[in-house]
Design a protein around this motif. Structure first.
Motif, PDB file in Angstrom:
ATOM      1  N   ILE A  96       0.753  -1.225   0.113  1.00  0.00           N
ATOM      2  CA  ILE A  96      -0.037   0.031  -0.082  1.00  0.00           C
ATOM      3  C   ILE A  96       0.914   1.177   0.054  1.00  0.00           C
ATOM      4  N   PRO A  97       0.780   2.074  -0.841  1.00  0.00           N
ATOM      5  CA  PRO A  97       1.532   3.321  -1.069  1.00  0.00           C
ATOM      6  C   PRO A  97       1.693   3.913   0.334  1.00  0.00           C
ATOM      7  N   GLU A  98       2.951   4.591   0.578  1.00  0.00           N
ATOM      8  CA  GLU A  98       3.128   5.244   1.622  1.00  0.00           C
ATOM      9  C   GLU A  98       2.406   6.397   1.860  1.00  0.00           C
ATOM     10  N   LYS A  99       1.777   6.953   0.873  1.00  0.00           N
ATOM     11  CA  LYS A  99       1.052   8.334   0.986  1.00  0.00           C
ATOM     12  C   LYS A  99      -0.257   8.087   1.941  1.00  0.00           C
ATOM     13  N   TYR A 100      -0.524   7.009   1.997  1.00  0.00           N
ATOM     14  CA  TYR A 100      -1.876   6.520   2.867  1.00  0.00           C
ATOM     15  C   TYR A 100      -1.333   6.291   4.417  1.00  0.00           C
ATOM     16  N   LYS A 101      -1.418   7.604   5.181  1.00  0.00           N
ATOM     17  CA  LYS A 101      -1.096   7.622   6.527  1.00  0.00           C
ATOM     18  C   LYS A 101      -1.895   6.896   7.478  1.00  0.00           C
ATOM     19  N   PHE A 102      -3.055   6.801   7.100  1.00  0.00           N
ATOM     20  CA  PHE A 102      -4.186   6.048   7.951  1.00  0.00           C
ATOM     21  C   PHE A 102      -4.895   4.970   7.313  1.00  0.00           C
TER      22      PHE A 102
END
Length: 304
Positions: A96-102
């Motif tokens: 899952i891309p790192e941009k998704y923080k939650f």
């Protein structure tokens, strides 16, 4: 595993839907048309030539990108025509891309994953009923209270039909005491789901009418991959008194008995609702919900 992250305009929906159709754990929620309704900006993780896939249902708030479980979508996660090991499930989660923080999403009952330091796992419950037996056999396993309410509905001359219009369901929601449970976005999604499932010949909308021909209960069943999901149940006060919803579900079971199909009631963590589904002989099954919190301080504490 080389897992590719695809933005929505990069997804080949024909290959995507073919994967879901051929998956050992395919669900109606994962088809492109369903995702388009509940989360129009969904993205994806794809392995190989769409051999194994995972939808990413996303949103953005206060400048933060996150993954969430859309309404009327009980289970998503990883889908494949091959058996999914816990290692493969973890590979997808890590991709899952790192941009998704939650991240707070439900996987499906074929996705095995354990609780860890970074991934918090909660086991949720759904109730399923196999319809492959004849109606009399299924009815024989109803609980006494369920049978009593079905007979009460019959005595009250409740009738059940198919083919409601979306506006009739929306009006019933507005007149029920559960109206506060539905946001305006929920109402819009319901309207679009009814229309889209009808176009795809994947939805059945049942209505229960009281003796004075007043609509008092409605149920939307959406199906694929030999499974019907009971995604919407609406009842007003009159239906609670005359047993209409019991008769509505019984009518669906009567019509689809002897088919190689499972009725998924979508379960509930609420004891009374779970008891209602179990009353039809449905059995509980677990599916995992995961939470990953990579928010910066102090948002991490607030969201926790």
């Amino acid at each position: 595993m080389e897992i590719k992250y695809l933005k929505q305009n990069e997804i080949d929906v024909k290959k995507w839907d073919k994967c879901i159709s051929g998956s050992i754990n395919g669900l109606v929620y994962a088809y492109s048309w369903y995702l388009d309704v509940v989360n129009e900006n969904w993205e994806a993780l794809v392995y190989g030539d769409y051999e194994t896939v995972m939808p990413l249902t996303n949103n953005r708030k206060f400048g933060i990108s996150y993954l969430y479980q859309p309404p009327f979508t009980q289970q998503l996660g990883i889908f494949s025509s091959h058996k999914l090991s816990e290692e493969i499930v973890l590979e997808f989660i890590r991709a899952i891309p790192e941009k998704y923080k939650f991240i707070e999403i439900n996987l499906n009952k074929f996705n095995v994953i354990s609780d860890s330091k970074d991934i918090k796992v909660q086991q949720k419950i759904t109730y399923e009923l196999e319809l492959i037996r004849d109606y009399e056999h299924i009815f024989h396993h109803y609980k006494k209270n369920t049978i009593r309410n079905i007979r009460k509905a019959t005595q009250n001359k409740v009738s059940v039909i198919q083919g409601l219009q979306p506006n009739q369901v929306i009006d019933l929601i507005h007149s029920s005491d559960k109206r506060q449970n539905y946001s305006e976005n929920d109402i819009a999604i319901i309207r679009r789901l009814i229309a889209a499932s009808a176009r795809k010949s994947s939805g059945l909308l049942y209505g229960a009418y009281s003796e004075n021909n007043s609509l008092c209960a409605a149920g939307l069943f959406v199906y694929s991959n030999s499974k019907a999901c009971f995604i919407l149940s609406v009842a007003n006060e009159e239906a609670k008194q005359n047993g209409a919803m019991f008769l509505l579900i019984d009518e669906f079971i009567r019509q689809f008995a002897l088919r190689n199909m499972i009725l998924d009631f979508e379960g509930s963590m609420i004891e009374g609702v779970a008891r209602f589904y179990a009353g039809f002989g449905a059995q509980p099954f677990n599916y995992p919900a995961i939470k990953i919190n990579k928010l910066f301080y102090p948002l991490r504490l607030i969201k926790r």
